[in-house]
Design an enzyme around this catalytic site. Sequence first.
Site, PDB file in Angstrom:
ATOM      1  N   SER A 202      34.613  40.304  37.087  1.00  0.00           N
ATOM      2  CA  SER A 202      35.894  40.141  37.774  1.00  0.00           C
ATOM      3  C   SER A 202      36.058  38.693  38.255  1.00  0.00           C
ATOM      4  O   SER A 202      36.002  37.770  37.458  1.00  0.00           O
ATOM      5  CB  SER A 202      35.983  41.147  38.923  1.00  0.00           C
ATOM      6  OG  SER A 202      37.299  41.223  39.415  1.00  0.00           O
TER       7      SER A 202
ATOM      8  N   ASP B 154      41.361  49.834  33.275  1.00  0.00           N
ATOM      9  CA  ASP B 154      40.919  49.042  34.422  1.00  0.00           C
ATOM     10  C   ASP B 154      42.029  49.116  35.458  1.00  0.00           C
ATOM     11  O   ASP B 154      43.155  48.684  35.201  1.00  0.00           O
ATOM     12  CB  ASP B 154      40.667  47.598  33.976  1.00  0.00           C
ATOM     13  CG  ASP B 154      40.082  46.713  35.067  1.00  0.00           C
ATOM     14  OD1 ASP B 154      40.321  46.982  36.258  1.00  0.00           O
ATOM     15  OD2 ASP B 154      39.391  45.737  34.714  1.00  0.00           O
TER      16      ASP B 154
ATOM     17  N   HIS C 144      36.826  49.300  36.056  1.00  0.00           N
ATOM     18  CA  HIS C 144      36.689  47.878  36.371  1.00  0.00           C
ATOM     19  C   HIS C 144      35.238  47.442  36.583  1.00  0.00           C
ATOM     20  O   HIS C 144      34.794  46.427  36.038  1.00  0.00           O
ATOM     21  CB  HIS C 144      37.522  47.532  37.609  1.00  0.00           C
ATOM     22  CG  HIS C 144      37.477  46.088  37.963  1.00  0.00           C
ATOM     23  ND1 HIS C 144      37.986  45.103  37.143  1.00  0.00           N
ATOM     24  CD2 HIS C 144      36.958  45.441  39.041  1.00  0.00           C
ATOM     25  CE1 HIS C 144      37.793  43.919  37.693  1.00  0.00           C
ATOM     26  NE2 HIS C 144      37.171  44.093  38.838  1.00  0.00           N
TER      27      HIS C 144
END
Length: 265
Positions: free
Chosen positions: A99, A200, A229
Amino acid sequence: MAGSTGTAPLPGAEPFSSAGGPVGVLLVHGFTGSPGSMRPWGDALAAAGLTVACPRLPGHGTRWQDMVPTTWQDWYSTARGEFLRLRDECEQVFVMGLSMGGTLTLRLAEEHGADVAGLVTVNASLSTERRTAALAPLLAKFVPAVPGVAGDVKADGVPEVGYDRVPLRAFASLRQLWAVTRADLGRIVSPVLAFRSVVDHVVEPSSGALLLAGVRAPIEERLLMNSYHVATLDNDKEKIFSDSLEFVRQHTAGALLSEGLVSDG
């Protein structure tokens, strides 16, 4: 440094490192997350003989209030400092992130060129399609935090050590990181392996599209079909671990491989 406090880290949120051979890997966790989301990945890389380090970014892994005064420059400074330490100790250094951690590793590659042997990103964030995101700087004056994004895991019973709130001042700074990173993607010269979860709930597919369009160096996207995610803790984690290790082997200098300094695991 902004956000440095005496607050003890949450259980599982501690930074970690493992001394191994002369090939190093920097792991960087995500926004409002912690090193806990990276530890299984780090353990897999360390078991193959790599030197591994995963710092805890400022304001993370304690309480969300500690994150309020921090900025992307603080997070980047910590990641960069650990990268430079590994660069001094190792003959090659790879950077890998989840991320926002992926975003920070992209920024490292933009600024440090060939000193980065290769990058592996998992659901790296470069934008958001949420229309209210642009209001974050204004809203932060009145609302310090909103419901969080941690814990987007498909597998049953797998928690993520992270915050249940998103500090809006910090989120506004994250948007600045996205902007500077997007603008310089073309500077990356290192090979990139980009994992993207098909489903996600935090980072939209547009971030993946921006990454593929912006990087001119060799880049490959691999889709994760059974994870959300936080894929480093999810059903496809073993694919991430094995594929990233193979990526390291492919891009490790031949002399290091011939000496057996990256094992077959």
